[in-house]
Design a protein around this motif. Structure first.
Motif, short mmCIF file in Angstrom:
data_model
loop_
_atom_site.label_atom_id
_atom_site.label_comp_id
_atom_site.label_asym_id
_atom_site.label_seq_id
_atom_site.Cartn_x
_atom_site.Cartn_y
_atom_site.Cartn_z
N ASP A 34 -1.38 10.81 -1.58
CA ASP A 34 -0.46 11.15 -0.50
C ASP A 34 -0.10 9.90 0.32
O ASP A 34 -0.79 8.89 0.27
CB ASP A 34 -1.06 12.23 0.40
CG ASP A 34 -2.34 11.76 1.06
OD1 ASP A 34 -2.27 11.19 2.16
OD2 ASP A 34 -3.42 11.94 0.44
N GLU A 35 0.98 10.00 1.05
CA GLU A 35 1.50 8.85 1.79
C GLU A 35 0.54 8.37 2.88
O GLU A 35 0.40 7.17 3.11
CB GLU A 35 2.85 9.21 2.41
CG GLU A 35 3.58 8.02 2.95
CD GLU A 35 5.00 8.34 3.37
OE1 GLU A 35 5.52 7.62 4.25
OE2 GLU A 35 5.59 9.29 2.83
N ALA A 36 -0.15 9.29 3.54
CA ALA A 36 -1.09 8.90 4.60
C ALA A 36 -2.23 8.05 4.04
O ALA A 36 -2.60 7.04 4.63
CB ALA A 36 -1.64 10.14 5.31
N SER A 38 -2.17 6.32 1.24
CA SER A 38 -1.57 5.06 0.80
C SER A 38 -1.35 4.11 1.98
O SER A 38 -1.69 2.93 1.90
CB SER A 38 -0.24 5.35 0.10
OG SER A 38 0.44 4.17 -0.20
N ASN A 39 -0.80 4.62 3.06
CA ASN A 39 -0.55 3.78 4.24
C ASN A 39 -1.84 3.26 4.84
O ASN A 39 -1.91 2.10 5.28
CB ASN A 39 0.26 4.55 5.29
CG ASN A 39 1.69 4.75 4.86
OD1 ASN A 39 2.23 4.01 4.03
ND2 ASN A 39 2.34 5.75 5.43
N ASN A 40 -2.88 4.08 4.87
CA ASN A 40 -4.19 3.64 5.38
C ASN A 40 -4.74 2.51 4.52
O ASN A 40 -5.23 1.50 5.04
CB ASN A 40 -5.16 4.82 5.42
CG ASN A 40 -6.49 4.42 6.00
OD1 ASN A 40 -6.56 3.88 7.09
ND2 ASN A 40 -7.56 4.69 5.27
N ARG A 41 -4.63 2.66 3.21
CA ARG A 41 -5.10 1.62 2.30
C ARG A 41 -4.33 0.32 2.51
O ARG A 41 -4.93 -0.76 2.54
CB ARG A 41 -4.96 2.08 0.86
CG ARG A 41 -5.90 3.20 0.47
CD ARG A 41 -5.58 3.71 -0.91
NE ARG A 41 -6.55 4.67 -1.38
CZ ARG A 41 -6.49 5.25 -2.56
NH1 ARG A 41 -5.51 4.96 -3.41
NH2 ARG A 41 -7.41 6.11 -2.93
N LEU A 42 -3.00 0.42 2.65
CA LEU A 42 -2.19 -0.78 2.84
C LEU A 42 -2.52 -1.47 4.17
O LEU A 42 -2.50 -2.70 4.25
CB LEU A 42 -0.71 -0.44 2.77
CG LEU A 42 -0.20 -0.10 1.37
CD1 LEU A 42 1.24 0.40 1.43
CD2 LEU A 42 -0.32 -1.29 0.43
N ASP A 43 -2.82 -0.68 5.19
CA ASP A 43 -3.23 -1.28 6.47
C ASP A 43 -4.49 -2.11 6.29
O ASP A 43 -4.63 -3.18 6.88
CB ASP A 43 -3.45 -0.20 7.53
CG ASP A 43 -2.15 0.41 8.04
OD1 ASP A 43 -1.08 -0.21 7.84
OD2 ASP A 43 -2.22 1.51 8.62
N ILE A 44 -5.41 -1.62 5.49
CA ILE A 44 -6.65 -2.37 5.20
C ILE A 44 -6.31 -3.63 4.40
O ILE A 44 -6.81 -4.71 4.70
CB ILE A 44 -7.67 -1.48 4.46
CG1 ILE A 44 -8.14 -0.35 5.39
CG2 ILE A 44 -8.84 -2.31 3.95
CD1 ILE A 44 -8.92 0.75 4.70
N CYS A 45 -5.45 -3.49 3.41
CA CYS A 45 -5.05 -4.65 2.60
C CYS A 45 -4.43 -5.75 3.46
O CYS A 45 -4.67 -6.94 3.23
CB CYS A 45 -4.05 -4.24 1.52
SG CYS A 45 -4.75 -3.24 0.19
N ALA A 67 -2.48 0.85 -4.01
CA ALA A 67 -2.73 1.73 -2.87
C ALA A 67 -2.17 3.13 -3.08
O ALA A 67 -2.66 4.09 -2.49
CB ALA A 67 -2.14 1.13 -1.60
N ARG A 68 -1.17 3.26 -3.92
CA ARG A 68 -0.56 4.57 -4.17
C ARG A 68 -1.27 5.37 -5.25
O ARG A 68 -1.12 6.59 -5.32
CB ARG A 68 0.91 4.40 -4.60
CG ARG A 68 1.84 3.84 -3.56
CD ARG A 68 2.11 4.77 -2.39
NE ARG A 68 2.37 6.14 -2.74
CZ ARG A 68 3.57 6.65 -3.06
NH1 ARG A 68 4.62 5.88 -3.09
NH2 ARG A 68 3.70 7.92 -3.35
#
Length: 79
Positions: A34-36, A38-45, A67-68
């Protein structure tokens, strides 16, 4: 082109590469999280020293794809 090291592809001005990645992700919709998440993972990246212009130096992937993916993990086990 912006030379930011802590950017994702679109933020770094890589519109063509970002469009290609987006098109690829459309072909594997069933494998995506889900997008949430994915976005959380990208914030960590974005906080990782291994991120340079959308690529992970620890594994060589484009983080916007990794991340997706539902079953993907971070090579440094950050997420």
């Amino acid at each position: 082109m912006n030379k930011c090291k802590k950017c994702l592809l679109l933020e770094a001005g890589e519109k063509v590469k970002h469009a290609e990645l987006t098109a690829y992700l459309e072909t594997i919709k069933d494998s995506l999280t889900d997008e949430a998440t994915s976005n959380n993972r990208l914030d960590i990246c974005k906080t990782c020293d291994g991120l340079i212009s959308g690529m992970c130096l620890n594994c060589g992937c484009y983080v916007e794809i990794r991340a997706r993916l539902k079953d993907a993990g971070c090579p440094k086990e950050e997420w």
